[in-house]
Design a protein around this motif. Sequence first.
Motif, PDB file in Angstrom:
ATOM      1  N   PHE A   1       0.817  -1.206   0.000  1.00 27.22           N
ATOM      2  CA  PHE A   1       0.000   0.000   0.000  1.00 27.22           C
ATOM      3  C   PHE A   1       0.853   1.259   0.000  1.00 27.22           C
ATOM      4  CE2 PHE A   1      -1.981   3.479   2.342  1.00 27.22           C
ATOM      5  CZ  PHE A   1      -3.063   3.739   1.499  1.00 27.22           C
TER       6      PHE A   1
ATOM      7  N   SER B   1       0.608   3.168  -3.555  1.00 28.07           N
ATOM      8  CA  SER B   1      -0.517   4.103  -3.511  1.00 28.07           C
ATOM      9  C   SER B   1      -0.058   5.475  -3.996  1.00 28.07           C
ATOM     10  CB  SER B   1      -1.063   4.197  -2.092  1.00 28.07           C
ATOM     11  OG  SER B   1      -0.111   4.784  -1.233  1.00 28.07           O
TER      12      SER B   1
ATOM     13  N   LEU C   1      -1.447   9.701  -0.388  1.00 30.62           N
ATOM     14  CA  LEU C   1      -1.957   8.773   0.624  1.00 30.62           C
ATOM     15  C   LEU C   1      -0.852   8.184   1.489  1.00 30.62           C
ATOM     16  CD1 LEU C   1      -4.623   6.813  -1.456  1.00 30.62           C
ATOM     17  CD2 LEU C   1      -4.986   8.682   0.168  1.00 30.62           C
ATOM     18  N   ARG C   2       0.376   8.430   1.117  1.00 37.78           N
ATOM     19  CA  ARG C   2       1.507   7.857   1.848  1.00 37.78           C
ATOM     20  C   ARG C   2       1.718   8.598   3.156  1.00 37.78           C
ATOM     21  NH1 ARG C   2       6.781   9.142   2.447  1.00 37.78           N
ATOM     22  NH2 ARG C   2       8.207   7.427   2.763  1.00 37.78           N
TER      23      ARG C   2
ATOM     24  N   SER D   1       2.683   4.032 -11.597  1.00 35.25           N
ATOM     25  CA  SER D   1       1.886   5.010 -10.863  1.00 35.25           C
ATOM     26  C   SER D   1       2.268   6.406 -11.328  1.00 35.25           C
ATOM     27  CB  SER D   1       2.148   4.871  -9.355  1.00 35.25           C
ATOM     28  OG  SER D   1       1.489   5.894  -8.658  1.00 35.25           O
TER      29      SER D   1
END
Length: 119
Positions: free
Chosen positions: A19, A23, A27-28, A78
């Motif tokens: 995650f 992500s 969001l980290r 990403s």
Amino acid sequence: MTRTLLRLSVFVILATLVFVTLSPIGLRPMVAPANVERMCAYALFGFLLILAYPRRWYLGLMAGMAVAGILEFGQEFSPTRHARTADFVVKAAAAAFGSLAAYLVLAAYARFERPSATR
């Protein structure tokens, strides 16, 4: 029971690594400088991996480093992330350090827990 809990924790840490690594950057979570977070997370992952699967410690060592490489490469897909060789090196080295530390702990434990022949 203990081994089951260790194995569960390995997969919880792995899911967290997936995650956090893949992500979007927004969001980290950040609790420390990025390299410190990387080192701690992957060292813990490598350590728990060896404790959970001690008979195949060499596979755990390679798996920890492979996870670092696969997840780092996955950042290429990403739009808000980027893969860096330097990040991979930090992650793989930390996973190897954690794995070797766990191996040494297990070896020391085995040495001191052997029954004495003089009892």
